[in-house]
Design an enzyme around this catalytic site. Structure first.
Site, mmCIF file in Angstrom:
data_model
loop_
_atom_site.group_PDB
_atom_site.id
_atom_site.type_symbol
_atom_site.label_atom_id
_atom_site.label_comp_id
_atom_site.label_asym_id
_atom_site.label_seq_id
_atom_site.Cartn_x
_atom_site.Cartn_y
_atom_site.Cartn_z
ATOM 1 N N VAL A 18 28.854 -82.974 -45.818
ATOM 2 C CA VAL A 18 28.805 -82.196 -47.055
ATOM 3 C C VAL A 18 30.210 -81.685 -47.376
ATOM 4 O O VAL A 18 31.083 -81.625 -46.497
ATOM 5 C CB VAL A 18 27.814 -81.008 -46.963
ATOM 6 C CG1 VAL A 18 26.398 -81.497 -46.690
ATOM 7 C CG2 VAL A 18 28.239 -80.009 -45.917
ATOM 8 N N THR A 58 34.694 -83.942 -47.174
ATOM 9 C CA THR A 58 33.483 -83.552 -46.459
ATOM 10 C C THR A 58 33.773 -83.090 -45.031
ATOM 11 O O THR A 58 34.821 -83.392 -44.454
ATOM 12 C CB THR A 58 32.472 -84.718 -46.415
ATOM 13 O OG1 THR A 58 33.040 -85.817 -45.706
ATOM 14 C CG2 THR A 58 32.094 -85.158 -47.821
ATOM 15 N N ASP A 59 32.809 -82.378 -44.471
ATOM 16 C CA ASP A 59 32.915 -81.924 -43.088
ATOM 17 C C ASP A 59 32.130 -82.863 -42.174
ATOM 18 O O ASP A 59 31.648 -83.914 -42.617
ATOM 19 C CB ASP A 59 32.439 -80.470 -42.957
ATOM 20 C CG ASP A 59 30.977 -80.277 -43.327
ATOM 21 O OD1 ASP A 59 30.223 -81.279 -43.417
ATOM 22 O OD2 ASP A 59 30.571 -79.117 -43.516
ATOM 23 N N ALA A 60 31.969 -82.488 -40.932
ATOM 24 C CA ALA A 60 31.287 -83.341 -39.959
ATOM 25 C C ALA A 60 29.828 -83.607 -40.320
ATOM 26 O O ALA A 60 29.261 -84.607 -39.906
ATOM 27 C CB ALA A 60 31.376 -82.716 -38.576
#
Length: 148
Positions: free
Chosen positions: A32, A27-29
């Site tokens: 997601v 996931t990203d920040a």
């Protein structure tokens, strides 16, 4: 656990299905799945499909000097996947050519389409860096799973 489904089976999509769980590292920040990771999921599915039909890419390279490389990608991101989601990477063979394969690949969460791609893979002679015919044994197995 991967599952290999035969074309025409009404209970399952044609092709190959690889279950994938979304981990924190995917996931990203914003929490997601980072966009490039969908391509990683697709790569894993293609690799596991080849393995399931009896072929390992490292062995093809070592024994035959042949490798499969990505030539082109068309991708549509439809909806985000999130941490801990259980996904299914559904792979089909849309076209099987002399020296390339066009895979249709979808990432699903249940019945929801999250990612849809068409990925062209070329078979290359690694030492000459030139296109090479897909080995007959591989082609024969792939033809059994071709959808179109």
């Amino acid at each position: 656990m991967q599952t290999n489904h035969t074309p025409g089976d009404p209970a399952f999509p044609p092709g190959f299905v690889l279950p994938v769980r979304v981990y924190y590292e995917d996931t990203d920040a914003a929490g997601v799945v980072y966009y490039a990771n969908y391509l990683r999921f697709c790569e894993r599915a293609r690799t596991e499909w080849l393995r399931a039909i009896g072929f390992e890419q490292q062995r093809m390279l070592a024994e035959d000097g042949l490798a499969f490389v990505v030539r082109s990608v068309r991708a549509d991101y439809r909806s985000p996947a999130r941490l801990d989601d259980a996904l299914a990477v559904v792979s089909t063979i849309d076209q099987l050519r002399r020296a390339s394969i066009i895979f249709g690949q979808k990432v699903m969460r249940g019945d929801t389409l999250l990612f849809d791609a068409s990925i062209q893979i070329a078979c290359v002679d690694w030492n000459r860096n030139k296109p090479a015919p897909i080995p007959d044994a591989v082609r024969t197995q792939l033809e059994k799973h071709q959808t179109a």
